[in-house]
Enzyme design. Structure first.
Site, PDB file in Angstrom:
ATOM      1  N   ARG A  96     -15.408 -13.994  -0.706  1.00 54.35           N
ATOM      2  CA  ARG A  96     -15.406 -12.933   0.317  1.00 54.35           C
ATOM      3  C   ARG A  96     -15.036 -11.582  -0.298  1.00 54.35           C
ATOM      4  NH1 ARG A  96     -11.065 -11.055   3.477  1.00 54.35           N
ATOM      5  NH2 ARG A  96     -11.749  -9.988   5.382  1.00 54.35           N
ATOM      6  N   LEU A 135       0.831  -1.212   0.000  1.00 49.68           N
ATOM      7  CA  LEU A 135       0.000   0.000   0.000  1.00 49.68           C
ATOM      8  C   LEU A 135       0.863   1.258   0.000  1.00 49.68           C
ATOM      9  CD1 LEU A 135      -3.012  -0.746   2.353  1.00 49.68           C
ATOM     10  CD2 LEU A 135      -2.600  -1.334  -0.022  1.00 49.68           C
ATOM     11  N   ASN A 184     -10.866  -3.961   8.677  1.00 49.85           N
ATOM     12  CA  ASN A 184     -12.184  -4.618   8.808  1.00 49.85           C
ATOM     13  C   ASN A 184     -12.140  -5.695   9.884  1.00 49.85           C
ATOM     14  OD1 ASN A 184     -12.190  -7.561   7.385  1.00 49.85           O
ATOM     15  ND2 ASN A 184     -10.681  -6.243   6.400  1.00 49.85           N
ATOM     16  N   LEU A 226       8.866   1.000  14.664  1.00 44.97           N
ATOM     17  CA  LEU A 226       7.724   1.653  15.340  1.00 44.97           C
ATOM     18  C   LEU A 226       7.793   1.512  16.859  1.00 44.97           C
ATOM     19  CD1 LEU A 226       4.874   0.373  12.985  1.00 44.97           C
ATOM     20  CD2 LEU A 226       5.724   2.715  13.109  1.00 44.97           C
ATOM     21  N   TYR A 263      -4.767  -9.095  16.028  1.00 50.70           N
ATOM     22  CA  TYR A 263      -4.562  -8.026  15.044  1.00 50.70           C
ATOM     23  C   TYR A 263      -5.755  -7.073  15.048  1.00 50.70           C
ATOM     24  CZ  TYR A 263      -4.481  -5.980  10.326  1.00 50.70           C
ATOM     25  OH  TYR A 263      -4.524  -5.115   9.257  1.00 50.70           O
ATOM     26  N   GLY A 269       2.152   1.521   8.618  1.00 49.50           N
ATOM     27  CA  GLY A 269       3.149   0.598   9.177  1.00 49.50           C
ATOM     28  C   GLY A 269       2.549  -0.341  10.214  1.00 49.50           C
TER      29      GLY A 269
HETATM   30  C1  15L Z   1      -6.275  -6.670   6.555  1.00 51.20           C
HETATM   31  O1  15L Z   1      -6.444  -5.896   7.493  1.00 51.20           O
HETATM   32  C2  15L Z   1      -4.915  -7.147   6.207  1.00 51.20           C
HETATM   33  O2  15L Z   1      -3.910  -6.201   6.457  1.00 51.20           O
HETATM   34  C3  15L Z   1      -4.815  -7.655   4.792  1.00 51.20           C
HETATM   35  O3  15L Z   1      -3.647  -8.444   4.707  1.00 51.20           O
HETATM   36  C4  15L Z   1      -6.045  -8.473   4.370  1.00 51.20           C
HETATM   37  O4  15L Z   1      -6.059  -9.679   5.049  1.00 51.20           O
HETATM   38  C5  15L Z   1      -7.317  -7.699   4.645  1.00 51.20           C
HETATM   39  O5  15L Z   1      -7.352  -7.210   5.955  1.00 51.20           O
HETATM   40  C6  15L Z   1      -8.574  -8.547   4.390  1.00 51.20           C
HETATM   41  O6  15L Z   1      -9.386  -8.662   5.304  1.00 51.20           O
HETATM   42  O7  15L Z   1      -8.706  -9.071   3.292  1.00 51.20           O
END
Ligand code: 15L
Length: 284
Positions: free
Chosen positions: A192, A27, A130, A70, A154, A90
């Protein structure tokens, strides 16, 4: 200032400096490319500071590279000096053991906000995810004002960051747009993705809109394209003027049969494959 800090003797100081963290990632590279025409004298940004774990090469005029971890508070304080706005890409980008998430996504985001406060930085655009709401069932319509349901460490770390953003706005006036990004990839890859896809051009539109909008306060929006089958509401998009243009439907025939085994959490929950990761063994 290290040699990597500047690539030009006349880098302007003061206002107009944009920092992109995670600039070497997918990104970051897409965003850097899109920003090329916006950086320079008399342009929207006078200067672009690119940060990643390692120095970034091939610098253009008015770009500089600063390698930074970071989790290193002192280094982060130096990184933010003179910065007016940040696009924070990051950190750990996938579900991982808590210890790893903790370093970059918990400590890292604290370091970012604290450094931003000290530097007088006024706007952060944060790549949330998401996965903050990944435990809602697929097909459910979700909006940013609904309760969070993270699908792992995460997702929980992104929720922590959104909370920190609110606190730094309420107490210190630093504005943040939290972008709960979907699947930001060149094209959707499975069923998805018909719901979660965010095209690169829409990602750029969303990021630009989030940087430019005035008086956003602390705002959380989903980052998704205009997919016919999307699960996430566009609540808040009008506040920043984001209008997605792309639609995953164009790939339906190619991808709609690419699914996880029926009945699995990965097939049932919005977070998809992340529901198949963890718990992780204890580190030695
Ligand atoms: C995310 O937040 C991830 O960083 C990315 O690698 C994807 O897995 C994405 O979501 C997703 O949900 O497809």
């Amino acid at each position: 200032m290290s040699k990597e800090m500047t690539n030009s003797g006349n880098v302007p100081t003061g206002r107009g400096r944009l920092l992109v963290t995670g600039a070497a990632g997918a990104l970051g590279r897409v965003l850097r490319q899109a920003l090329q025409s916006d950086v320079g004298p008399q342009k929207e940004w006078q200067h672009l500071r690119l940060s990643g774990r390692s120095p970034i090469g091939d610098l253009q005029d008015f770009e500089e590279s600063v390698a930074c971890n970071l989790a290193d508070r002192e280094a982060m304080e130096k990184l933010l000096v003179g910065v007016d706005a940040v696009v924070h890409l990051g950190g750990q980008a996938v579900e991982s053991p808590f210890e790893d998430i903790c370093e970059s996504n918990i400590k890292g985001v604290f370091n970012l906000y604290e450094a931003a406060r000290l530097a007088g930085c006024s706007r952060i655009v944060f790549a949330s995810s998401n996965h903050v709401t990944g435990c809602y069932d697929q097909g459910e319509q979700i909006s940013p004002d609904m309760p969070a349901r993270p699908d792992g460490y995460y997702g929980a770390s992104k929720l922590f960051a959104e909370g920190l953003a609110q606190m730094y706005f309420d107490r210190y006036g630093i504005e943040t747009v939290n972008l709960r990004l979907g699947s930001v990839i060149p094209k959707p890859e499975d069923r998805r993705g018909l719901s979660t896809w965010l095209s690169y051009p829409d990602f750029i539109r969303l990021t630009h809109a989030s940087l430019r909008a005035k008086n956003v306060g602390c705002l959380t929006v989903y980052g998704v394209s205009a997919n016919t089958q999307k699960w996430w509401s566009g609540l808040g998009w009008d506040k920043i003027g984001y209008e997605p243009q792309d639609n995953a439907e164009a790939w339906r025939a190619e991808i709609e049969n690419k699914v996880f085994p029926a009945g699995s959490m990965m097939a049932k929950k919005q977070g998809g494959s992340f529901l198949g990761l963890g718990p992780f063994p204890k580190a030695d």
